[in-house]
Design a protein around this motif. Structure first.
Motif, PDB file in Angstrom:
ATOM      1  N   TYR A 175       0.834  -1.204   0.000  1.00 17.87           N
ATOM      2  CA  TYR A 175       0.000   0.000   0.000  1.00 17.87           C
ATOM      3  C   TYR A 175       0.869   1.255   0.000  1.00 17.87           C
ATOM      4  CZ  TYR A 175      -3.835   3.153   1.033  1.00 17.87           C
ATOM      5  OH  TYR A 175      -4.754   4.157   0.957  1.00 17.87           O
ATOM      6  N   PHE A 176       1.915   1.244   0.810  1.00 13.01           N
ATOM      7  CA  PHE A 176       2.823   2.393   0.843  1.00 13.01           C
ATOM      8  C   PHE A 176       3.423   2.645  -0.527  1.00 13.01           C
ATOM      9  CE2 PHE A 176       3.758   4.734   4.625  1.00 13.01           C
ATOM     10  CZ  PHE A 176       3.156   4.021   5.645  1.00 13.01           C
ATOM     11  N   SER A 177       3.853   1.562  -1.174  1.00 19.86           N
ATOM     12  CA  SER A 177       4.484   1.697  -2.490  1.00 19.86           C
ATOM     13  C   SER A 177       3.515   2.267  -3.513  1.00 19.86           C
ATOM     14  CB  SER A 177       4.991   0.332  -2.974  1.00 19.86           C
ATOM     15  OG  SER A 177       5.967  -0.172  -2.097  1.00 19.86           O
ATOM     16  N   ALA A 178       2.234   1.839  -3.412  1.00 16.91           N
ATOM     17  CA  ALA A 178       1.243   2.245  -4.405  1.00 16.91           C
ATOM     18  C   ALA A 178       0.725   3.660  -4.183  1.00 16.91           C
ATOM     19  CB  ALA A 178       0.076   1.256  -4.401  1.00 16.91           C
ATOM     20  N   HIS A 179       0.544   4.058  -2.913  1.00 14.11           N
ATOM     21  CA  HIS A 179      -0.156   5.307  -2.627  1.00 14.11           C
ATOM     22  C   HIS A 179       0.733   6.447  -2.130  1.00 14.11           C
ATOM     23  CE1 HIS A 179      -4.168   3.600  -3.263  1.00 14.11           C
ATOM     24  NE2 HIS A 179      -3.671   2.495  -2.753  1.00 14.11           N
ATOM     25  N   THR A 180       1.940   6.154  -1.700  1.00 11.56           N
ATOM     26  CA  THR A 180       2.836   7.236  -1.281  1.00 11.56           C
ATOM     27  C   THR A 180       4.051   7.321  -2.187  1.00 11.56           C
ATOM     28  OG1 THR A 180       4.113   5.840   0.238  1.00 11.56           O
ATOM     29  CG2 THR A 180       2.123   6.889   1.117  1.00 11.56           C
ATOM     30  N   LYS A 181       4.096   6.408  -3.182  1.00  9.43           N
ATOM     31  CA  LYS A 181       5.191   6.372  -4.158  1.00  9.43           C
ATOM     32  C   LYS A 181       6.546   6.089  -3.516  1.00  9.43           C
ATOM     33  CE  LYS A 181       2.044   7.480  -7.102  1.00  9.43           C
ATOM     34  NZ  LYS A 181       1.385   6.409  -7.870  1.00  9.43           N
ATOM     35  N   GLU A 182       6.530   5.603  -2.278  1.00  8.15           N
ATOM     36  CA  GLU A 182       7.769   5.226  -1.606  1.00  8.15           C
ATOM     37  C   GLU A 182       7.451   4.180  -0.547  1.00  8.15           C
ATOM     38  OE1 GLU A 182       9.260   8.852   0.002  1.00  8.15           O
ATOM     39  OE2 GLU A 182       7.378   9.377   0.953  1.00  8.15           O
ATOM     40  N   GLY A 183       8.466   3.447  -0.117  1.00  9.43           N
ATOM     41  CA  GLY A 183       8.257   2.409   0.869  1.00  9.43           C
ATOM     42  C   GLY A 183       8.083   2.966   2.270  1.00  9.43           C
ATOM     43  N   PHE A 184       7.752   2.071   3.199  1.00 10.06           N
ATOM     44  CA  PHE A 184       7.505   2.483   4.588  1.00 10.06           C
ATOM     45  C   PHE A 184       8.725   3.183   5.189  1.00 10.06           C
ATOM     46  CE2 PHE A 184       8.261   1.342   9.039  1.00 10.06           C
ATOM     47  CZ  PHE A 184       7.194   1.989   9.653  1.00 10.06           C
ATOM     48  N   SER A 185       9.892   2.561   5.054  1.00 10.88           N
ATOM     49  CA  SER A 185      11.107   3.128   5.663  1.00 10.88           C
ATOM     50  C   SER A 185      11.434   4.491   5.077  1.00 10.88           C
ATOM     51  CB  SER A 185      12.290   2.175   5.458  1.00 10.88           C
ATOM     52  OG  SER A 185      12.062   0.955   6.128  1.00 10.88           O
ATOM     53  N   GLU A 186      11.269   4.611   3.770  1.00  7.15           N
ATOM     54  CA  GLU A 186      11.575   5.883   3.119  1.00  7.15           C
ATOM     55  C   GLU A 186      10.595   6.966   3.574  1.00  7.15           C
ATOM     56  OE1 GLU A 186      12.722   7.498  -1.358  1.00  7.15           O
ATOM     57  OE2 GLU A 186      11.640   5.607  -1.113  1.00  7.15           O
TER      58      GLU A 186
END
Length: 522
Positions: free
Chosen positions: A451-462
Motif C-alpha cells: 500500500y505504501f508503495s502504491a499510494h505514497t510512491k515510496e516504501g515504509f522506511s523511506e
C-alpha cells in the motif's frame, strides 16, 4: 450382387470408432458401416432408421451403458445380432449380456482385422436373410462415401480415386461447412434430417450452375460438404453462396467457412485436416460474418503477443490494479484480433488470468471467498464461449467485480491508513517498525508494504525517514540544538546513520545545511 450386411458401431470413444471403421475394407468384405453412436441411448434412436443387421457395442458408456442397451435392443429388435467389445477387466460383466442374446464378443486389447472379420462373418451367417452369401465380393466397387471417408480420416486407400470421376467431373474442389449450434442435444435422426434438408437447399441454389455437392459425414454437429466445380467459377459460386446465406440469416446456425481451392481429390484428406478444420475455428473471431472465404482473409502482420506476467503480478502486488487491468485489457484486445490464434489457447489464457488474479488477491485484504467459489463457473462459461467477444465479456465481467471489491477495501483502508500516517507523524521519534505498526493497526504487513508503495510512491522506511528529516530540518534552523541532540530527537540512535540519511534526502550534511541556512538568514 449379394446384399451387404449393415453394421452399427456404438462406443463413447471417437478414436475407437474411427479405428474400427478403418480396420478393414467393409464393403469389399460384404459389410456396410451404416452409422456410429456414442452411447446406448443414441444408438437405440438410430436403429429404427438405419435397420442394422449387426451392432458392435462397447459396455462402459455414459448416458446408457452397454448392458442396458443390449437388453433394450434385444427386447425391441430380437433379430438384430450383437457383438460386444470389452477389455479383460470387463469380461465377467460381459458374460451377463449373453443371457440377453449377445452373439459374440471381441476383446479390445486384441482387436485386429482378421479377428474382427472372423467374428463378423460368423455372426452374419446366423442371420437368415444373409445366410449363404459370398463373403468376398470380387466385383466390388467401393462407394463414393467409402472413398471420401477414407480420405477425410487420413487412412490410406488402395482405391484409385479416378474410379469416381463421374461423381466429381470438374477440376476444382473446395470444402464448405458450418457448425450446427442449435442442434446441440438433438436426436441423431433430427440432425440427419436437418443436414439432408440443408443439402437440398444448397443444391437448389447451386443447381443451375455446374456444381456437384457431396455431404461429408464427420462430427454430428458439423455440416460439411465437398463442392466440385470448374476452378474458374469459384468466385461466381462464392457470390451465390453469399446471396443464399443472406436469405437464410434468420435461421443462421453459425459462421460458414469456404475453404481453399484444390484441384485433385486425393488432396482432400490433407486439406481437411491441416487447413479446413483450422479455418473452421476462425469463425470464433468473426461472429458477425455470414461466410468466411479463405482466399479473402485479411493479412495481419505477426505481432509479439507475449504477455508480461511478471509485470502484471508486480503491479497487482503494489496495489496498482488499475494499471495492471488496463495492460491486460489492451493485451486481450490484441489477441482477440488475431484470428489465427488457437481457440483453446485463447480461452486457456483468459481462464488462467482469472485464476492468477484470485490467487494474488488471496494474500491481500480482499475477501476472496466468493471469487474462489465462483471461479469454476467462470472457467465453465469460458470453455463454452462461442466467440472471442463472448470470452472477452466473461473476463470483463470478472474484472469489473474485482475492481469493485478492491475499491471497497481501499475505501475502508484509506481511513485506517490515514490514521496510521497520522500516528507516524506523531510518534516519528519512537523506534517504529513496519511489523509493529501492522500489528497495532491490524494490517497484513505485506499488504501495508504494498500500500505504501502504491499510494505514497515510496516504501515504509523511506516515508518514515522523510518525516524525520523534515523535522530535523526544522530543528536545524534553531541554533540552540546540537546535531547530536537533533539526531536523537527525530528517532535516530545512530548519529552517523542520521547524517547519511539526511544527505540522501537533502544533498548536504546536517552541519552544511545549517551553515547555508544561517548564511541566508544573515
Amino acid at each position: 450382387m449379394s446384399e451387404l450386411c449393415k453394421v452399427l458401431i456404438v462406443d463413447d470413444e471417437y478414436l475407437v470408432r474411427q479405428g474400427i471403421k478403418h480396420l478393414l475394407h467393409w464393403e469389399e468384405e460384404g459389410f456396410h458401416m451404416v452409422g456410429e453412436a456414442g452411447n446406448g441411448k443414441e444408438a437405440l434412436e438410430m436403429v429404427a432408421t438405419l435397420e442394422p443387421h449387426i451392432v458392435i457395442t462397447d459396455m462402459v458408456m455414459p448416458v446408457m451403458d452397454g448392458e442396458e442397451f443390449v437388453r433394450r435392443l434385444k427386447t425391441s429388435n430380437p433379430n438384430i445380432e450383437i457383438i460386444v467389445l470389452s477389455s479383460f477387466s470387463e469380461f465377467e460383466y460381459v458374460k451377463s449380456t449373453f443371457q440377453s442374446g449377445v452373439a459374440d464378443y471381441i476383446l479390445k486389447p486384441t482387436l485386429e482385422t482378421e479377428g474382427l472379420l472372423h467374428v463378423l462373418r460368423a455372426t452374419a451367417d446366423k442371420i437368415p436373410s444373409l445366410r449363404g452369401r459370398e463373403h468376398s465380393l470380387e466385383s466390388f466397387t467401393p462407394s463414393v462415401d467409402h472413398i471420401i471417408d477414407k480420405l477425410i480420416s487420413g487412412y490410406e486407400t488402395d482405391t484409385d480415386v479416378t474410379n469416381i470421376r463421374d461423381s466429381f467431373p470438374y477440376d476444382g474442389f473446395c470444402l464448405l461447412g458450418c457448425p450446427l449450434k442449435s442442434l446441440q442435444g438433438k436426436k441423431q435422426n433430427e440432425i440427419d434430417s436437418y443436414k439432408s434438408n440443408l443439402l437440398t437447399e444448397l443444391k437448389d441454389y447451386l443447381s443451375p450452375n455446374e456444381v456437384r455437392l457431396h455431404l461429408i459425414q464427420t462430427e454430428p454437429h458439423l455440416f460439411i460438404v465437398l463442392l466440385n466445380c470448374r476452378h474458374t467459377e469459384v468466385k461466381q459460386m462464392t457470390d451465390i453462396l453469399r446471396h443464399m446465406l443472406t436469405s437464410m440469416r434468420e435461421q443462421k446456425q453459425g459462421v460458414w467457412v469456404l475453404g481453399e481451392l484444390f484441384q485433385h481429390l486425393d488432396q482432400l484428406g490433407s486439406i481437411y485436416r491441416e487447413s479446413f478444420m483450422k479455418q473452421m475455428e476462425y469463425s470464433f473471431y468473426f461472429p458477425e460474418q455470414l461466410i468466411i472465404v479463405t482466399s479473402e482473409l485479411p493479412m495481419f502482420p505477426k505481432l509479439n503477443t507475449k504477455f508480461n506476467l511478471n509485470q502484471f503480478t508486480d503491479e497487482i502486488k503494489r496495489k496498482q490494479s488499475d494499471t495492471a487491468f488496463q495492460y491486460l485489457q489492451e493485451h486481450v484486445e490484441v489477441l482477440a484480433a488475431q484470428f489465427k490464434n488457437d481457440v483453446f489457447e485463447f480461452k486457456s489464457f483468459l481462464s488462467n488470468i482469472i485464476f492468477v488474479i484470485i490467487t494474488l488477491l488471496d494474500g491481500s485484504e480482499v475477501d476472496t471467498e466468493e471469487l474462489n467459489e465462483e471461479k469454476y463457473v467462470y472457467f465453465k462459461r469460458m470453455e463454452e464461449a462461442e466467440y472471442a467477444r463472448d470470452a472477452v465479456i466473461i473476463l470483463q465481467t470478472f474484472l469489473d467485480k474485482v475492481k469493485l471489491m478492491i475499491g471497497s477495501v481501499d475505501n475502508k483502508d484509506n481511513k485506517r491508513v490515514q490514521q496510521l500516517l497520522d500516528y507516524m507523524h506523531e510518534h516519528y521519534a519512537e523506534p517504529l517498525t513496519l511489523a509493529e505498526l501492522s500489528n497495532h493497526f491490524h494490517f497484513n504487513a505485506s499488504y501495508l508494504s504494498s500500500y505504501f508503495s502504491a499510494h505514497t510512491k515510496e516504501g515504509f522506511s523511506e516515508y518514515l525517514n522523510r518525516i524525520r528529516i523534515e523535522k530535523a530540518i526544522e530543528m536545524l534552523k534553531d541554533d540552540d540544538y546540537t546535531i547530536s541532540v537533533i539526531s536523537g530527537s527525530v528517532g535516530y540512535s545512530d548519529h552517523s546513520y542520521f547524517c547519511k540519511v539526511f544527505k540522501k534526502f537533502t544533498g548536504d550534511s546536517p552541519s552544511s545545511y545549517r551553515r547555508k541556512f544561517m548564511k541566508q538568514e544573515k
